[in-house]
Structures are given as C-alpha cells and as structure tokens.
Design a protein around this motif. Sequence first.
Motif, PDB file in Angstrom:
ATOM      1  N   HIS A 175      30.305  -0.700  62.079  1.00 29.62           N
ATOM      2  CA  HIS A 175      31.074  -0.852  61.050  1.00 29.62           C
ATOM      3  C   HIS A 175      30.343  -1.800  59.633  1.00 29.62           C
ATOM      4  O   HIS A 175      31.194  -2.734  59.318  1.00 29.62           O
ATOM      5  CB  HIS A 175      32.476  -1.504  61.235  1.00 29.62           C
ATOM      6  CG  HIS A 175      33.445  -0.596  62.282  1.00 29.62           C
ATOM      7  ND1 HIS A 175      33.734   0.525  61.914  1.00 29.62           N
ATOM      8  CD2 HIS A 175      33.445  -0.828  63.373  1.00 29.62           C
ATOM      9  CE1 HIS A 175      34.365   1.138  62.990  1.00 29.62           C
ATOM     10  NE2 HIS A 175      34.291   0.452  64.066  1.00 29.62           N
ATOM     11  N   ARG A 177      29.177  -1.047  56.997  1.00 30.13           N
ATOM     12  CA  ARG A 177      29.647  -0.901  55.462  1.00 30.13           C
ATOM     13  C   ARG A 177      30.823  -1.716  55.108  1.00 30.13           C
ATOM     14  O   ARG A 177      30.956  -2.328  54.252  1.00 30.13           O
ATOM     15  CB  ARG A 177      30.320   0.651  55.346  1.00 30.13           C
ATOM     16  CG  ARG A 177      29.010   1.559  55.367  1.00 30.13           C
ATOM     17  CD  ARG A 177      29.601   3.129  55.066  1.00 30.13           C
ATOM     18  NE  ARG A 177      28.567   4.010  54.673  1.00 30.13           N
ATOM     19  CZ  ARG A 177      28.153   4.201  53.494  1.00 30.13           C
ATOM     20  NH1 ARG A 177      28.565   3.726  52.514  1.00 30.13           N
ATOM     21  NH2 ARG A 177      27.142   5.113  53.484  1.00 30.13           N
ATOM     22  N   GLN A 178      31.650  -2.082  56.274  1.00 30.06           N
ATOM     23  CA  GLN A 178      32.644  -3.105  55.860  1.00 30.06           C
ATOM     24  C   GLN A 178      32.210  -4.528  55.613  1.00 30.06           C
ATOM     25  O   GLN A 178      32.930  -5.238  55.202  1.00 30.06           O
ATOM     26  CB  GLN A 178      33.664  -3.060  57.036  1.00 30.06           C
ATOM     27  CG  GLN A 178      34.603  -1.759  57.320  1.00 30.06           C
ATOM     28  CD  GLN A 178      35.359  -1.622  58.651  1.00 30.06           C
ATOM     29  OE1 GLN A 178      35.786  -2.718  59.082  1.00 30.06           O
ATOM     30  NE2 GLN A 178      35.856  -0.612  59.095  1.00 30.06           N
ATOM     31  N   GLU A 179      31.013  -4.864  56.087  1.00 25.72           N
ATOM     32  CA  GLU A 179      30.466  -6.068  55.636  1.00 25.72           C
ATOM     33  C   GLU A 179      29.527  -6.051  54.691  1.00 25.72           C
ATOM     34  O   GLU A 179      29.073  -7.116  54.102  1.00 25.72           O
ATOM     35  CB  GLU A 179      29.341  -6.409  57.024  1.00 25.72           C
ATOM     36  CG  GLU A 179      30.178  -6.771  58.209  1.00 25.72           C
ATOM     37  CD  GLU A 179      29.036  -7.134  59.313  1.00 25.72           C
ATOM     38  OE1 GLU A 179      28.498  -7.742  59.075  1.00 25.72           O
ATOM     39  OE2 GLU A 179      29.243  -6.766  60.621  1.00 25.72           O
ATOM     40  N   VAL A 238      33.312  -9.214  57.696  1.00 31.44           N
ATOM     41  CA  VAL A 238      34.325  -8.024  57.090  1.00 31.44           C
ATOM     42  C   VAL A 238      35.281  -8.871  56.302  1.00 31.44           C
ATOM     43  O   VAL A 238      35.334  -8.186  55.131  1.00 31.44           O
ATOM     44  CB  VAL A 238      34.859  -7.332  58.282  1.00 31.44           C
ATOM     45  CG1 VAL A 238      36.110  -6.407  57.621  1.00 31.44           C
ATOM     46  CG2 VAL A 238      33.896  -6.566  59.149  1.00 31.44           C
ATOM     47  N   ALA A 242      35.523  -8.401  52.201  1.00 27.83           N
ATOM     48  CA  ALA A 242      36.972  -7.935  51.654  1.00 27.83           C
ATOM     49  C   ALA A 242      37.279  -8.845  50.435  1.00 27.83           C
ATOM     50  O   ALA A 242      37.936  -8.495  49.467  1.00 27.83           O
ATOM     51  CB  ALA A 242      38.124  -7.983  52.704  1.00 27.83           C
TER      52      ALA A 242
END
Length: 251
Positions: A175, A177-179, A238, A242
């Motif tokens: 994951h 991309r979430q970072e 993450v 965000a």
Amino acid sequence: MAALISLFMAIAISLLITRIAAEALTLTGLSRESAEFQARSAFTGAGFTTSESEQVVSHPVRRRILMWLMLLGNAGIITVISSLILTFIGTRGAGDWSLRMGLLVIGLVLIWIVATNRRFSRYLSKIVYWSLQRWTHLDVRDYASLLRLSGNYAVMEMQVAPEDWIANKPLCETHLRQEGILVLGIQRLNGHYVGAPKGGSCIFSGDILILYGRLSTLNELDSRKQGPSGEQAHEKAVATQAQLLAHEQQE
C-alpha cells in the motif's frame, strides 16, 4: 600579458563549453550531478566510468554532445597549459612575476564567480533548451521538471535488505500509494528489470526499487524494518499523506 589574456579566454571558454554540455545533458534526462560529472569527464578525458558511460552512449543526443566535448577538450587543455607556461616565461624580476601571478588569481576568481552564478545558469539552461529544440529533431525533455523534482519530491533507488519491512511482499500488500510513494521500476538481482510493476509483482531481498515520492517518506521507508514498529511506521506515513492531501485540497 597577451599570453595571460589568452589563458583567461581559454579557461573561460572551457568552463562555458562544459557548462553548456552539462545543461544539455540535464535536458536529456540525466541528473544535474551526473550531467556535470559526465561533461567534465568527457572534456578532460578522465573518470569516465563504464556504468555511467553506458547511460550516456545509449542516447543519440548525449553521444553527440560528448563527441564534441572530447574533440574540444583536447584542444582546450593544450591551449591552457601552453598559455600558462608563456605567461611566466620572460618575466622581468620578482615584481613582474608577482604582478602576473596576482592578475592570474584575480582573473580565475572572477571567472569562477561567473561560472557558478545561479542566474547565469538559469539563462544558459533556457538558451540550451531552445537550441536543442531548434536544431535537433529529437524529443528532449527536462525530466526533473516533468517529475516535479523540487521541494521535497525526488526519485530514489532503494536496495531491499532481508530485514526490511517491504521485503518478500507483493507490491499490492505494501500500500505504498497510500503513503504517496510510486514504484517506477524494480531491478532484479538477475539483471531483469520490471518497469511500471503491477500489484502482483513481488519485492524480494536484493531488489533495487526505483521510487518516486516525498524525500522524507522515502528515507523513512529505506530505514523501516519488519515487525510491529514497521507496521506502525506504515500507518503513520499513511496518516501523514492523508493530511497532506486534505491540506492540498483546501488550498
């Protein structure tokens, strides 16, 4: 005195040639550090390593640039050496020698100031870019600008160690991309290169990842180890990403 003026002109022209070549190589996709090193190496004929030379000679514009650098470098070095020798031949006493040495130092300092001036570099970059677009038929792009390699964003290579948090996982399970991290490619130990890897691509120990993202996040990922601490670091990264996205949307 004529020899001293000739020396200044030879040095100034040599610096200008290498600076133009470095800017041109940068616009073909090389990093600025690599471009400056390759330009100086080709001009002086020293330090031209095999791995970096392969990146240069595989590109037609780079080959043309380095060919001219090698030709001009031989003439430039000979001119500088001969002018330097002639400058101090026939000096009339210690006073004349000191005067010429002082003028030589002052002239070299002034040339160096101009050569390292950032405003001069910016103007020169624009001129070189326009020239390459005008007189070549090849697609020359400033990849640093395209990737927005400014501020806190960068492209980085990361070698995966056995104890790394990212080791032995499919890309989809990381994951990243979430970072805010994009995996541009994976260089395997056997020499195979996976460009634009998909989620099913597994990351093994010994792989070299080409990553794009915020430099602080990339550095943290490079030092992140397996275990609970690694999972906590991932969750924190993450959450930070965000928050950054939410802040950007508000602007």
